[in-house]
Design a protein around this motif. Sequence first.
Motif, PDB file in Angstrom:
ATOM      1  N   SER A  75       0.860  -1.181   0.000  1.00 50.58           N
ATOM      2  CA  SER A  75       0.000   0.000   0.000  1.00 50.58           C
ATOM      3  C   SER A  75       0.899   1.234   0.000  1.00 50.58           C
ATOM      4  CB  SER A  75      -0.870   0.008   1.249  1.00 50.58           C
ATOM      5  OG  SER A  75      -0.062   0.236   2.384  1.00 50.58           O
ATOM      6  N   ALA A  76       0.296   2.381  -0.279  1.00 52.04           N
ATOM      7  CA  ALA A  76       1.081   3.624  -0.252  1.00 52.04           C
ATOM      8  C   ALA A  76       1.724   3.814   1.119  1.00 52.04           C
ATOM      9  CB  ALA A  76       0.186   4.804  -0.600  1.00 52.04           C
ATOM     10  N   GLN A  77       0.953   3.501   2.170  1.00 52.37           N
ATOM     11  CA  GLN A  77       1.480   3.642   3.538  1.00 52.37           C
ATOM     12  C   GLN A  77       2.686   2.726   3.759  1.00 52.37           C
ATOM     13  OE1 GLN A  77       0.516   5.659   6.369  1.00 52.37           O
ATOM     14  NE2 GLN A  77       2.501   4.788   6.971  1.00 52.37           N
ATOM     15  N   GLU A  78       2.573   1.475   3.299  1.00 56.22           N
ATOM     16  CA  GLU A  78       3.682   0.534   3.474  1.00 56.22           C
ATOM     17  C   GLU A  78       4.934   0.968   2.709  1.00 56.22           C
ATOM     18  OE1 GLU A  78       1.634  -3.826   4.164  1.00 56.22           O
ATOM     19  OE2 GLU A  78       1.406  -2.872   2.189  1.00 56.22           O
ATOM     20  N   ARG A  79       4.700   1.658   1.595  1.00 57.88           N
ATOM     21  CA  ARG A  79       5.857   2.127   0.811  1.00 57.88           C
ATOM     22  C   ARG A  79       6.629   3.215   1.548  1.00 57.88           C
ATOM     23  NH1 ARG A  79       4.436   1.015  -5.371  1.00 57.88           N
ATOM     24  NH2 ARG A  79       2.716  -0.405  -4.962  1.00 57.88           N
ATOM     25  N   GLU A  80       5.956   3.839   2.518  1.00 59.34           N
ATOM     26  CA  GLU A  80       6.643   4.832   3.348  1.00 59.34           C
ATOM     27  C   GLU A  80       7.312   4.183   4.547  1.00 59.34           C
ATOM     28  OE1 GLU A  80       6.746   8.125   2.455  1.00 59.34           O
ATOM     29  OE2 GLU A  80       5.636   7.489   0.675  1.00 59.34           O
ATOM     30  N   SER A  81       6.652   3.192   5.131  1.00 62.93           N
ATOM     31  CA  SER A  81       7.095   2.706   6.445  1.00 62.93           C
ATOM     32  C   SER A  81       7.927   1.431   6.402  1.00 62.93           C
ATOM     33  CB  SER A  81       5.868   2.473   7.333  1.00 62.93           C
ATOM     34  OG  SER A  81       5.011   1.528   6.734  1.00 62.93           O
ATOM     35  N   THR A  82       7.830   0.663   5.323  1.00 66.02           N
ATOM     36  CA  THR A  82       8.589  -0.593   5.263  1.00 66.02           C
ATOM     37  C   THR A  82      10.086  -0.297   5.189  1.00 66.02           C
ATOM     38  OG1 THR A  82       6.764  -1.631   4.101  1.00 66.02           O
ATOM     39  CG2 THR A  82       8.889  -2.741   3.958  1.00 66.02           C
ATOM     40  N   SER A  83      10.853  -1.031   5.962  1.00 63.95           N
ATOM     41  CA  SER A  83      12.304  -0.826   5.947  1.00 63.95           C
ATOM     42  C   SER A  83      12.981  -1.854   5.060  1.00 63.95           C
ATOM     43  CB  SER A  83      12.873  -0.957   7.358  1.00 63.95           C
ATOM     44  OG  SER A  83      12.320   0.012   8.193  1.00 63.95           O
ATOM     45  N   ALA A  84      14.042  -1.437   4.434  1.00 61.30           N
ATOM     46  CA  ALA A  84      14.879  -2.371   3.697  1.00 61.30           C
ATOM     47  C   ALA A  84      15.653  -3.202   4.714  1.00 61.30           C
ATOM     48  CB  ALA A  84      15.847  -1.620   2.803  1.00 61.30           C
ATOM     49  N   ILE A  85      16.101  -4.388   4.293  1.00 62.26           N
ATOM     50  CA  ILE A  85      16.821  -5.288   5.200  1.00 62.26           C
ATOM     51  C   ILE A  85      18.306  -5.275   4.848  1.00 62.26           C
ATOM     52  CG2 ILE A  85      17.068  -7.698   5.950  1.00 62.26           C
ATOM     53  CD1 ILE A  85      14.028  -7.985   5.055  1.00 62.26           C
ATOM     54  N   SER A  86      19.122  -5.042   5.863  1.00 65.29           N
ATOM     55  CA  SER A  86      20.571  -5.072   5.637  1.00 65.29           C
ATOM     56  C   SER A  86      21.006  -6.506   5.351  1.00 65.29           C
ATOM     57  CB  SER A  86      21.304  -4.551   6.866  1.00 65.29           C
ATOM     58  OG  SER A  86      22.700  -4.774   6.723  1.00 65.29           O
ATOM     59  N   VAL A  87      21.944  -6.662   4.458  1.00 60.98           N
ATOM     60  CA  VAL A  87      22.452  -8.015   4.188  1.00 60.98           C
ATOM     61  C   VAL A  87      23.669  -8.329   5.057  1.00 60.98           C
ATOM     62  CG1 VAL A  87      21.574  -8.131   1.825  1.00 60.98           C
ATOM     63  CG2 VAL A  87      23.898  -7.285   2.235  1.00 60.98           C
ATOM     64  N   LEU A  88      24.041  -7.393   5.930  1.00 63.14           N
ATOM     65  CA  LEU A  88      25.184  -7.629   6.816  1.00 63.14           C
ATOM     66  C   LEU A  88      24.730  -8.224   8.147  1.00 63.14           C
ATOM     67  CD1 LEU A  88      27.390  -4.428   6.472  1.00 63.14           C
ATOM     68  CD2 LEU A  88      27.456  -6.530   5.117  1.00 63.14           C
ATOM     69  N   ARG A  89      25.604  -9.001   8.738  1.00 64.13           N
ATOM     70  CA  ARG A  89      25.350  -9.499  10.079  1.00 64.13           C
ATOM     71  C   ARG A  89      25.375  -8.295  11.018  1.00 64.13           C
ATOM     72  NH1 ARG A  89      29.670 -13.607  11.748  1.00 64.13           N
ATOM     73  NH2 ARG A  89      29.118 -14.714   9.856  1.00 64.13           N
ATOM     74  N   ALA A  90      24.505  -8.282  12.010  1.00 61.43           N
ATOM     75  CA  ALA A  90      24.391  -7.115  12.885  1.00 61.43           C
ATOM     76  C   ALA A  90      25.754  -6.697  13.441  1.00 61.43           C
ATOM     77  CB  ALA A  90      23.430  -7.435  14.025  1.00 61.43           C
ATOM     78  N   LYS A  91      26.005  -5.426  13.428  1.00 63.00           N
ATOM     79  CA  LYS A  91      27.238  -4.828  13.970  1.00 63.00           C
ATOM     80  C   LYS A  91      28.508  -5.462  13.392  1.00 63.00           C
ATOM     81  CE  LYS A  91      25.046  -3.533  18.304  1.00 63.00           C
ATOM     82  NZ  LYS A  91      24.810  -3.930  19.686  1.00 63.00           N
ATOM     83  N   SER A  92      28.441  -5.844  12.151  1.00 67.20           N
ATOM     84  CA  SER A  92      29.640  -6.416  11.540  1.00 67.20           C
ATOM     85  C   SER A  92      29.793  -5.876  10.117  1.00 67.20           C
ATOM     86  CB  SER A  92      29.541  -7.942  11.507  1.00 67.20           C
ATOM     87  OG  SER A  92      28.853  -8.363  10.336  1.00 67.20           O
ATOM     88  N   VAL A  93      30.891  -6.256   9.500  1.00 65.30           N
ATOM     89  CA  VAL A  93      31.123  -5.800   8.126  1.00 65.30           C
ATOM     90  C   VAL A  93      31.104  -6.987   7.156  1.00 65.30           C
ATOM     91  CG1 VAL A  93      32.356  -3.699   8.737  1.00 65.30           C
ATOM     92  CG2 VAL A  93      33.624  -5.855   8.552  1.00 65.30           C
ATOM     93  N   VAL A  94      30.523  -8.090   7.619  1.00 63.44           N
ATOM     94  CA  VAL A  94      30.429  -9.256   6.731  1.00 63.44           C
ATOM     95  C   VAL A  94      28.964  -9.608   6.471  1.00 63.44           C
ATOM     96  CG1 VAL A  94      32.677 -10.245   7.341  1.00 63.44           C
ATOM     97  CG2 VAL A  94      30.647 -10.882   8.666  1.00 63.44           C
ATOM     98  N   VAL A  95      28.773 -10.265   5.338  1.00 65.33           N
ATOM     99  CA  VAL A  95      27.423 -10.615   4.912  1.00 65.33           C
ATOM    100  C   VAL A  95      26.806 -11.657   5.856  1.00 65.33           C
ATOM    101  CG1 VAL A  95      26.328 -12.011   3.101  1.00 65.33           C
ATOM    102  CG2 VAL A  95      27.635  -9.978   2.481  1.00 65.33           C
ATOM    103  N   ASP A  96      25.547 -11.497   6.133  1.00 66.25           N
ATOM    104  CA  ASP A  96      24.812 -12.443   6.987  1.00 66.25           C
ATOM    105  C   ASP A  96      24.307 -13.593   6.122  1.00 66.25           C
ATOM    106  OD1 ASP A  96      23.024 -13.833   8.569  1.00 66.25           O
ATOM    107  OD2 ASP A  96      22.093 -12.031   9.417  1.00 66.25           O
ATOM    108  N   PRO A  97      24.798 -14.819   6.372  1.00 70.17           N
ATOM    109  CA  PRO A  97      24.377 -15.942   5.526  1.00 70.17           C
ATOM    110  C   PRO A  97      22.880 -16.248   5.631  1.00 70.17           C
ATOM    111  CG  PRO A  97      25.708 -16.713   7.382  1.00 70.17           C
ATOM    112  CD  PRO A  97      25.736 -15.217   7.427  1.00 70.17           C
ATOM    113  N   ASN A  98      22.247 -15.740   6.686  1.00 71.97           N
ATOM    114  CA  ASN A  98      20.793 -15.952   6.805  1.00 71.97           C
ATOM    115  C   ASN A  98      19.992 -14.973   5.962  1.00 71.97           C
ATOM    116  OD1 ASN A  98      21.035 -18.083   8.690  1.00 71.97           O
ATOM    117  ND2 ASN A  98      21.416 -16.579  10.313  1.00 71.97           N
ATOM    118  N   VAL A  99      20.629 -13.943   5.490  1.00 68.91           N
ATOM    119  CA  VAL A  99      19.928 -12.948   4.662  1.00 68.91           C
ATOM    120  C   VAL A  99      20.382 -13.051   3.207  1.00 68.91           C
ATOM    121  CG1 VAL A  99      19.475 -10.482   4.302  1.00 68.91           C
ATOM    122  CG2 VAL A  99      19.705 -11.384   6.640  1.00 68.91           C
TER     123      VAL A  99
END
Length: 349
Positions: free
Chosen positions: A149-173
């Motif tokens: 929806s238009a509202q979701e296009r404002e509020s939905t967040s993109a998902i980082s492909v990095l593991r939290a607080k790291s500089v490497v890719v998260d294999p789960n994402v």
Amino acid sequence: MMQSIPQAKWLSSLLSVAMVLFSIGQVAASDGTPAKQLFGGKKLPAVMPAQAVGFYSKGCLSGGIAIATDGPYWQAMRLSRNRRWGHPELIKTIEKLSSDAATKDGWPGLLVGDLSQPRGGPMLTGHASHQIGLDADIWLTPMPNRRFSAQERESTSAISVLRAKSVVVDPNVWTDAHGRLIMRAAGYPEVQRVLVHPGIKKKLCESWRGDRRHLNKVRPYYGHHYHMHIRLRCPKNSKGCRAQNAVPADSGCGKELDWWFNVALKPKKPAKKTTKKSVKPSKPKHMMLSDLPSACAVVLNSAAPASEEAVTYRTRGSAQTAFVPVKPVESPFSMPALVPIPKERPFVQ
Ligand SMILES: [Zn+2]
């Protein structure tokens, strides 16, 4: 009837005086006003031939068109920002990428982030580049199997492909399809470079089993783990577009990548304490209209499309309607009163 003619004449001369005063006012308004406010205030493009003017981080866009809010394989996000505008070559490339990704790469569709403002130029918030209609942020989050929806296009967040607080890719994402999407974009000859986080570049260096000739176009940069940034070369007919230096021929998987991890991304040492005396007050430097190529003043002050007017551009030798003004989409957001949306047109493969 006869009496109304002098009245009409009087009215039209009043109108022309008003228009002159208005344009003087516009010029005066540009004095001292940062360029980001001038360009950020434009809701519609300049009806002129499509041209990328200047450099990616110092320029503007004439004849911009908007990507449709929805296509078979894409959804435009953050509609309220009104940054869905680009050179027709950019819109064409995004449409092509969306189709290739969905039909060949196992990536269900694109969530399209910021392109440019209707007339390009510096933005009120974020982005040093994206000024000439040749840059696009594409989310590294696959399109869901439904329409936001238009509202979701404002509020939905993109998902980082990095593991939290790291500089490497998260294999789960991270999935192979992420890699195929990025390398698909890098493989297009019209794409000059693709910016991604160094962690993503590292992952591709280690895991990409396809054609590695275009790995050099995937350039590591800060941020860019929620989205990739695609940059097109200057289009042939944009004489005032300044090209960026060519990417190195080397894949960039060696020393360059090491530098990112060993130097650039290392946590910074706390800065030495400075006494109040040594801190020099610095004036914030805003880019002004006069800092941009002179053609950008023309772009800024050119007419916007009238409600009845359609703007055309050419592809494969045939004129097609690039967009027609439509009624604002029903949305709880403040949309520009008139949001041109491209008419459906066949994909250019
Ligand atoms: Zn970007």
